[in-house]
Design a protein around this motif. Structure first.
Motif, PDB file in Angstrom:
ATOM      1  N   UNK A 164       0.829  -1.214   0.000  1.00  0.00           N
ATOM      2  CA  UNK A 164       0.000   0.000   0.000  1.00  0.00           C
ATOM      3  C   UNK A 164       0.867   1.268   0.000  1.00  0.00           C
ATOM      4  N   UNK A 165       1.932   1.223   0.787  1.00  0.00           N
ATOM      5  CA  UNK A 165       2.746   2.422   1.006  1.00  0.00           C
ATOM      6  C   UNK A 165       3.672   2.729  -0.168  1.00  0.00           C
ATOM      7  N   UNK A 166       4.168   1.692  -0.805  1.00  0.00           N
ATOM      8  CA  UNK A 166       5.108   1.900  -1.915  1.00  0.00           C
ATOM      9  C   UNK A 166       4.681   1.013  -3.083  1.00  0.00           C
ATOM     10  N   UNK A 167       5.426   1.086  -4.162  1.00  0.00           N
ATOM     11  CA  UNK A 167       5.067   0.278  -5.333  1.00  0.00           C
ATOM     12  C   UNK A 167       4.993  -1.198  -4.935  1.00  0.00           C
ATOM     13  N   UNK A 168       3.906  -1.888  -5.282  1.00  0.00           N
ATOM     14  CA  UNK A 168       3.689  -3.256  -4.798  1.00  0.00           C
ATOM     15  C   UNK A 168       4.843  -4.224  -5.094  1.00  0.00           C
ATOM     16  N   UNK A 169       5.549  -4.009  -6.206  1.00  0.00           N
ATOM     17  CA  UNK A 169       6.628  -4.957  -6.526  1.00  0.00           C
ATOM     18  C   UNK A 169       7.764  -4.904  -5.512  1.00  0.00           C
ATOM     19  N   UNK A 170       7.782  -3.881  -4.675  1.00  0.00           N
ATOM     20  CA  UNK A 170       8.878  -3.745  -3.701  1.00  0.00           C
ATOM     21  C   UNK A 170       8.625  -4.501  -2.397  1.00  0.00           C
ATOM     22  N   UNK A 171       7.444  -5.078  -2.261  1.00  0.00           N
ATOM     23  CA  UNK A 171       7.130  -5.664  -0.947  1.00  0.00           C
ATOM     24  C   UNK A 171       8.063  -6.836  -0.630  1.00  0.00           C
ATOM     25  N   UNK A 172       8.376  -7.044   0.662  1.00  0.00           N
ATOM     26  CA  UNK A 172       9.289  -8.142   1.025  1.00  0.00           C
ATOM     27  C   UNK A 172       8.580  -9.501   0.939  1.00  0.00           C
ATOM     28  N   UNK A 173       9.043 -10.338   0.041  1.00  0.00           N
ATOM     29  CA  UNK A 173       8.441 -11.669  -0.101  1.00  0.00           C
ATOM     30  C   UNK A 173       8.866 -12.570   1.056  1.00  0.00           C
ATOM     31  N   UNK A 174       9.961 -12.198   1.712  1.00  0.00           N
ATOM     32  CA  UNK A 174      10.406 -12.955   2.892  1.00  0.00           C
ATOM     33  C   UNK A 174      10.570 -11.979   4.053  1.00  0.00           C
ATOM     34  N   UNK A 175      10.138 -12.406   5.233  1.00  0.00           N
ATOM     35  CA  UNK A 175      10.330 -11.589   6.442  1.00  0.00           C
ATOM     36  C   UNK A 175      10.859 -12.484   7.557  1.00  0.00           C
ATOM     37  N   UNK A 176      11.911 -12.000   8.222  1.00  0.00           N
ATOM     38  CA  UNK A 176      12.447 -12.732   9.366  1.00  0.00           C
ATOM     39  C   UNK A 176      12.499 -11.767  10.553  1.00  0.00           C
TER      40      UNK A 176
END
Length: 545
Positions: free
Chosen positions: A505-517
């Motif tokens: 929502x906040x930035x371009x969708x392609x930038x979202x982190x596909x992995x989170x630790x």
């Protein structure tokens, strides 16, 4: 509390600015001894974790530095010799810096976190002749001293120890008569070890004129200091930011330094000190401000504080907003490197554009250029470069010592290449994108980690984040975020999804982190910068196995 800012019209100051560099110059003699002519003029206001206070005048520090010059000379240290200094925020650190400048010895500062192996590497590479350190680091030196033939002088601040000269005993009994060496503008003065993305640290050398005189821009225009200020720099003594903000910048303007000697950064203690002492200006890494805004700032009142700056990496807009909401002050960004003084800044007369590091410093032509050495169009990403021909700016390093290839590779045509990437907008503001080697390429998109980190930190669950590339069978690499949670939040699959959706929502969708630790801590340099390279390497090493 207000003062007339040192820069009121950016364009006028920038257009009219001229460097004045004498052939011979010594900061100890030409600046500090001048302030010392007023015997009452305060140089340092030092406190420790137990609220023990010491105040030192310029006159006292200059006298002690002359005594130390005689001690060092007596131990065989000559002009041009390298003196390694590993010291926490003890007053002696400043005495040592002044003494080395005064006698023309080359000071090489390092952080107290260095290992014996690191120390040996530094002693050998720099052909150091002297080590001055404190009780905590002396045993590390002793582990390697028999393998470090160039080091002849071992000076210890604090306890007595076999094989070491006790600093206080030696200095207090030495003569305070010493004629300052008339150092030439091109003589080496400071040697930093700076970590690159590959290999061992490089040796970055600054001269007696370029660095101290260059930092007049740092102190006068960016830190906005004058003789009545009390300036607090949160940075450790082991890295170049201490020269910027704890030495040359403030003292070239006659400001006093507030120093808090502590071994760990305590957010509440820092805020309490800021309220208790008449600190007028402060410089801190972005990490510190991120931690400040997690506290209840409405409990504090910073009556004397009028100006704050940050450096090391870009600051997220919401941190700037929250801080201003509670203090009325804007955090002003600044940009430079171990190799330079402040080259770009959000100067007090400029509008703060959250996320931008501001405009080029007076005396510096800073542009964004392409691989062909030409300036790229405004709004287009490229390499941050500093014009060095026909006139080389004052404040840029002399060379990577003993590494001519590395020195040569830092230049492209008429430009010094910083290794950082940015965009310059239509109004001349620079926007940091990332290190040239931190950019993530996912599915053909170029993603700067800072953009993703900025988006994440807006979410209340995120206290701090670091974003790197992570291997992916399909996309080559994807965005991975390492996240430290804010108090009151717990890791869960639901939170992962919530954060991913939030970034989309906040930035371009392609930038979202596909992995989170979720992690408890992030690897950092001593200056508080996140070591993304370390996280990135972990990801890729595991993949290659």
């Amino acid at each position: 509390m207000s003062q007339t800012h040192n820069m009121v019209d950016y364009d006028k100051t920038y257009a009219e600015f001229k460097w004045e560099v004498p052939e011979y110059y010594n900061f100890a003699r030409d600046v500090l001894d001048k302030w010392a002519e007023d015997p009452e003029k305060l140089a340092i206001w030092w406190v420790d974790d137990n609220d023990h206070e010491v105040k030192k005048t310029f006159a006292e520090l200059c006298q002690r530095s002359r005594q130390l010059c005689n001690v060092l000379a007596g131990q065989g240290v000559k002009q041009g010799d390298v003196v390694v200094v590993i010291m926490p925020r003890l007053i002696e650190w400043w005495e040592i810096n002044i003494a080395c400048l005064r006698m023309g010895a080359v000071i090489s500062p390092g952080t107290t976190q260095l290992t014996p192996k690191d120390l040996k590497y530094r002693f050998d590479s720099a052909e150091a002749v002297c080590i001055i350190t404190d009780t905590d680091s002396a045993p590390k030196v002793d582990e390697v001293r028999s393998d470090c033939p160039t080091v002849k002088s071992f000076i210890l601040v604090g306890d007595k120890r076999e094989g070491w000269t006790n600093y206080e005993d030696a200095v207090s009994s030495a003569s305070d008569q010493f004629e300052t060496v008339n150092t030439h503008s091109n003589d080496n003065a400071i040697l930093y070890f700076t970590s690159g993305t590959t290999g061992y640290p490089k040796m970055t050398v600054h001269t007696h004129t370029s660095y101290p005189i260059g930092h007049m821009v740092t102190g006068k225009y960016w830190l906005d200091l004058g003789p009545d200020d009390l300036h607090w720099n949160l940075s450790d003594t082991g890295w170049a930011k201490a020269a910027w903000s704890s030495l040359f910048g403030p003292w070239s303007c006659g400001a006093a330094l507030f120093v808090h000697h502590t071994y760990r950064f305590d957010v509440q203690k820092t805020l309490t000190n800021l309220e208790k002492y008449p600190v007028t200006t402060m410089c801190g890494p972005p990490t510190a401000y991120r931690m400040f805004v997690l506290e209840d700032l409405s409990k504090y009142s910073f009556k004397s504080l009028r100006h704050v700056v940050a450096a090391g990496e870009p600051l997220n807009p919401e941190i700037i907003e929250t801080w201003e909401e509670h203090t009325g002050l804007k955090i002003r960004d600044g940009y430079g490197q171990t190799e330079s003084v402040c080259m770009v800044g959000s100067f007090p007369c400029l509008e703060v554009r959250a996320g931008s590091m501001g405009k080029p410093s007076p005396g510096f032509v800073v542009e964004v250029i392409g691989d062909d050495g030409n300036i790229v169009p405004r709004g287009k990403e490229g390499d941050i470069a500093v014009k060095v021909k026909p006139v080389r700016p004052v404040g840029l390093f002399k060379e990577y010592w003993k590494n001519p290839d590395k020195t040569a590779s830092s230049y492209r045509d008429d430009w010094y290449i910083t290794g950082d990437r940015a965009i310059k907008d239509e109004d001349g503001y620079l926007w940091f994108v990332g290190r040239a080697d931190d950019v993530i390429l996912a599915s053909g998109y170029r993603i700067g980690p800072f953009e993703v980190e900025s988006a994440l930190i807006e979410h209340p669950a995120v206290a701090e984040s670091a974003v790197v590339s992570s291997p992916d069978e399909v996309r080559g690499e994807v965005v991975k975020a390492f996240i430290i949670l804010a108090p009151g939040y717990n890791a869960s699959d639901d939170l992962v999804k919530e954060l991913q959706d939030y970034v989309k929502k906040v930035t371009a969708p392609y930038k979202y982190p596909r992995k989170i630790e979720f992690v408890d801590s992030l690897p950092k340099t001593i200056s508080g910068k996140i070591r993304r390279i370390e996280l990135r390497e972990r990801e890729w090493v595991a993949f290659k196995k």
